[in-house]
Design a protein around this motif. Structure first.
Motif, PDB file in Angstrom:
ATOM      1  N   PHE A 131      -4.179  -8.339   1.179  1.00 11.63           N
ATOM      2  CA  PHE A 131      -4.441  -7.746  -0.131  1.00 11.63           C
ATOM      3  C   PHE A 131      -5.446  -6.602  -0.046  1.00 11.63           C
ATOM      4  O   PHE A 131      -5.313  -5.597  -0.752  1.00 11.63           O
ATOM      5  CB  PHE A 131      -4.930  -8.822  -1.105  1.00 11.63           C
ATOM      6  N   SER A 132      -6.454  -6.742   0.821  1.00  6.39           N
ATOM      7  CA  SER A 132      -7.411  -5.638   0.965  1.00  6.39           C
ATOM      8  C   SER A 132      -6.748  -4.413   1.581  1.00  6.39           C
ATOM      9  O   SER A 132      -7.017  -3.278   1.171  1.00  6.39           O
ATOM     10  CB  SER A 132      -8.603  -6.080   1.814  1.00  6.39           C
ATOM     11  N   SER A 133      -5.854  -4.630   2.557  1.00  5.65           N
ATOM     12  CA  SER A 133      -5.152  -3.499   3.161  1.00  5.65           C
ATOM     13  C   SER A 133      -4.206  -2.846   2.159  1.00  5.65           C
ATOM     14  O   SER A 133      -4.001  -1.623   2.192  1.00  5.65           O
ATOM     15  CB  SER A 133      -4.368  -3.957   4.393  1.00  5.65           C
ATOM     16  N   VAL A 166      -4.795  -2.549  -1.073  1.00  3.43           N
ATOM     17  CA  VAL A 166      -5.637  -1.692  -1.922  1.00  3.43           C
ATOM     18  C   VAL A 166      -5.987  -0.400  -1.194  1.00  3.43           C
ATOM     19  O   VAL A 166      -5.869   0.705  -1.753  1.00  3.43           O
ATOM     20  CB  VAL A 166      -6.915  -2.447  -2.339  1.00  3.43           C
ATOM     21  N   VAL A 167      -6.396  -0.531   0.072  1.00  2.00           N
ATOM     22  CA  VAL A 167      -6.769   0.659   0.856  1.00  2.00           C
ATOM     23  C   VAL A 167      -5.566   1.576   1.035  1.00  2.00           C
ATOM     24  O   VAL A 167      -5.667   2.801   0.881  1.00  2.00           O
ATOM     25  CB  VAL A 167      -7.346   0.238   2.224  1.00  2.00           C
ATOM     26  N   SER A 204      -2.916   1.810  -0.872  1.00  2.00           N
ATOM     27  CA  SER A 204      -2.572   2.416  -2.159  1.00  2.00           C
ATOM     28  C   SER A 204      -3.454   3.618  -2.451  1.00  2.00           C
ATOM     29  O   SER A 204      -2.968   4.680  -2.865  1.00  2.00           O
ATOM     30  CB  SER A 204      -2.699   1.379  -3.285  1.00  2.00           C
ATOM     31  N   LEU A 205      -4.761   3.457  -2.239  1.00  2.00           N
ATOM     32  CA  LEU A 205      -5.678   4.574  -2.474  1.00  2.00           C
ATOM     33  C   LEU A 205      -5.384   5.741  -1.525  1.00  2.00           C
ATOM     34  O   LEU A 205      -5.420   6.909  -1.935  1.00  2.00           O
ATOM     35  CB  LEU A 205      -7.126   4.105  -2.295  1.00  2.00           C
ATOM     36  N   VAL A 264      -1.438  -5.635 -12.344  1.00  2.00           N
ATOM     37  CA  VAL A 264      -0.767  -4.455 -11.780  1.00  2.00           C
ATOM     38  C   VAL A 264      -0.210  -3.579 -12.900  1.00  2.00           C
ATOM     39  O   VAL A 264      -0.315  -2.350 -12.862  1.00  2.00           O
ATOM     40  CB  VAL A 264       0.355  -4.888 -10.815  1.00  2.00           C
ATOM     41  N   ILE A 271      -3.052  -1.619 -14.445  1.00  2.00           N
ATOM     42  CA  ILE A 271      -3.479  -0.501 -13.601  1.00  2.00           C
ATOM     43  C   ILE A 271      -2.461   0.642 -13.672  1.00  2.00           C
ATOM     44  O   ILE A 271      -2.825   1.816 -13.833  1.00  2.00           O
ATOM     45  CB  ILE A 271      -3.657  -0.959 -12.146  1.00  2.00           C
TER      46      ILE A 271
END
Length: 427
Positions: A13-15, A17-18, A20-21, A226, A229
């Motif tokens: 999940f952290s990857s 987010v990264v 996506s940014l 989601v 956002i």
């Protein structure tokens, strides 16, 4: 709860987010302007018009601009799909998982379709602007529009709505299967370790019912998050542009882009107030699950053993259930009073903010309708916690019960202050 379905959940999940940014930055600073060079839109009728007509040909210029917007949208969807496929492909290679087709690829599909539905909502918002302008024109100057023009405008809405309905129905069908697969993964994981878990109070209920509820609630909250956002990404720039028409706010005076700040401030204040009003609900919901489990377990024992589930014992256990429910009802009463009053008052906020602009008559009915709808979408996205608080409370109570399983499997001591330790059945 997560590792049974997702590969390395925290890292996954952290990857996401990264990644996506990174993709957002790559689109705006690198790939966005390269559509004419890299896009395959020409193969599907979404090619760029190339040279724009002269200033005197306004109709042709508008047509060229519309064609460019369609080509840009098609190019964006190509970039979006490639980004998602790259992310899924990496995780399927890096950390193979038995449920990766659903947890990785399925989550990506949910993400993509959710964005598509938000874009359809943006199209509907634009349609309402044109439609109300048409109504204002017809009512202000009778005879200026024809019946066919009016009905064709209505028919154009049906085109968008039909696509929305078909996609939304198929999407919900897929999500139902997605949720069951997640429950299936948790069920398999806990059943595999049943001998370590069976001594925990209400273990059978946690495997049979709580896994189902956790998957469904988490999916629902995750999808809502989601959606919030993506709605902000789609509607915040739209509201920002429409706010240029609003030069004055009541009591404040002249402002720039005031509606955006009104939506943010109003939502933050409301979220803080509603969260404070509902702060006790998660603990009460968890206690509710515990007393219900104790009551249900005694009744189950009474089916096989004559000496169990005697009237005094059952009455005492049910008194615990009743006492906790009555406390829950009381706290929900003032929580709902605060929440409902805030939401009802919020309906009037955009009209209050638009008061000086409407009175001065500087916007049309269609623009006003677009502003109100866009404001509502942005406000609703910022109010994610307010709209989902009751569901969050339910999720927390389920999560606390399943954490007992996680503590046993990870050989961690259960926190005596959290109520996760096995509870003795009252006799």
């Amino acid at each position: 709860m997560f590792r049974s379905f997702f590969p390395h959940p925290k890292l996954f999940f952290s990857s996401f987010v990264v990644w996506s940014l990174a993709c957002i930055l790559a689109w705006f600073y690198a790939f966005g302007p390269l559509g004419e060079t890299l896009s395959l839109g020409g193969l599907f009728g979404f090619d760029y018009p190339g040279i724009y007509p002269g200033d005197g040909e306004s109709a042709a210029l508008e047509a060229a601009q519309a064609a460019t917007e369609r080509a840009d949208e098609f190019w964006f969807y190509q970039f979006f799909i490639v980004s998602i496929v790259a992310f899924c492909g990496f995780w399927m290679w890096y950390a193979p998982h038995p449920w990766q087709r659903w947890s990785v690829a399925g989550s990506a599909l949910v993400f993509f379709v959710n964005w598509f539905l938000v874009q359809l909502d943006v199209m509907i918002n634009e349609w309402f602007g044109r439609f109300y302008d048409l109504i204002q024109k017809a009512l202000g100057n009778p005879g200026t529009i024809s019946p066919s023009e009016y009905y064709w405008t209505l028919a154009s809405f049906l085109q968008i709505a039909l696509v929305y309905v078909i996609v939304a129905v198929l999407f919900r069908f897929f999500v139902s299967h997605y949720v069951f697969r997640w429950r299936n993964a948790m069920n398999n994981y806990y059943v595999k370790h049943w001998q370590k878990l069976r001594h925990i109070e209400g273990a059978s209920q946690r495997v049979q019912e709580d896994t189902k509820r956790f998957a469904a609630i988490t999916e629902s909250l995750g999808l809502s998050f989601v959606d919030s956002i993506m709605t902000l990404i789609a509607f915040l720039p739209l509201l920002w542009g429409l706010s240029a028409e609003v030069k004055v706010l009541p009591l404040i005076g002249e402002v720039s882009q005031g509606l955006v700040f009104v939506a943010i401030v109003w939502s933050v204040i409301g979220t803080a107030i509603v969260a404070a009003a509902g702060i006790k609900l998660p603990g009460l919901e968890f206690n509710n699950q515990m007393v219900e489990a104790a009551y249900r377990k005694e009744l189950v024992y009474g089916e096989d053993k004559e000496e169990r589930a005697a009237p005094p014992t059952v009455k005492e256990l049910f008194d615990d259930v009743r006492r906790n429910y009555f406390r829950l009802y009381f706290h929900y009463m003032y929580f709902n009073a605060v929440r409902i009053f805030y939401l009802q008052l919020g309906v009037m906020v955009p009209y209050i903010a638009l008061g000086p602009t409407i009175v001065s008559g500087v916007i049309t009915l269609g623009v006003m309708q677009q502003i109100v709808r866009a404001f509502g979408r942005v406000e609703n996205s910022f109010q994610y916690l307010i709209n989902s608080w009751s569901t969050v409370v339910e999720l927390l109570s389920v999560q606390k019960r399943l954490l007992a399983f996680e503590a046993v499997l990870d050989a961690e001591p259960m926190d005596s202050g959290s109520g996760l330790e096995p509870q003795p059945v009252k006799r």
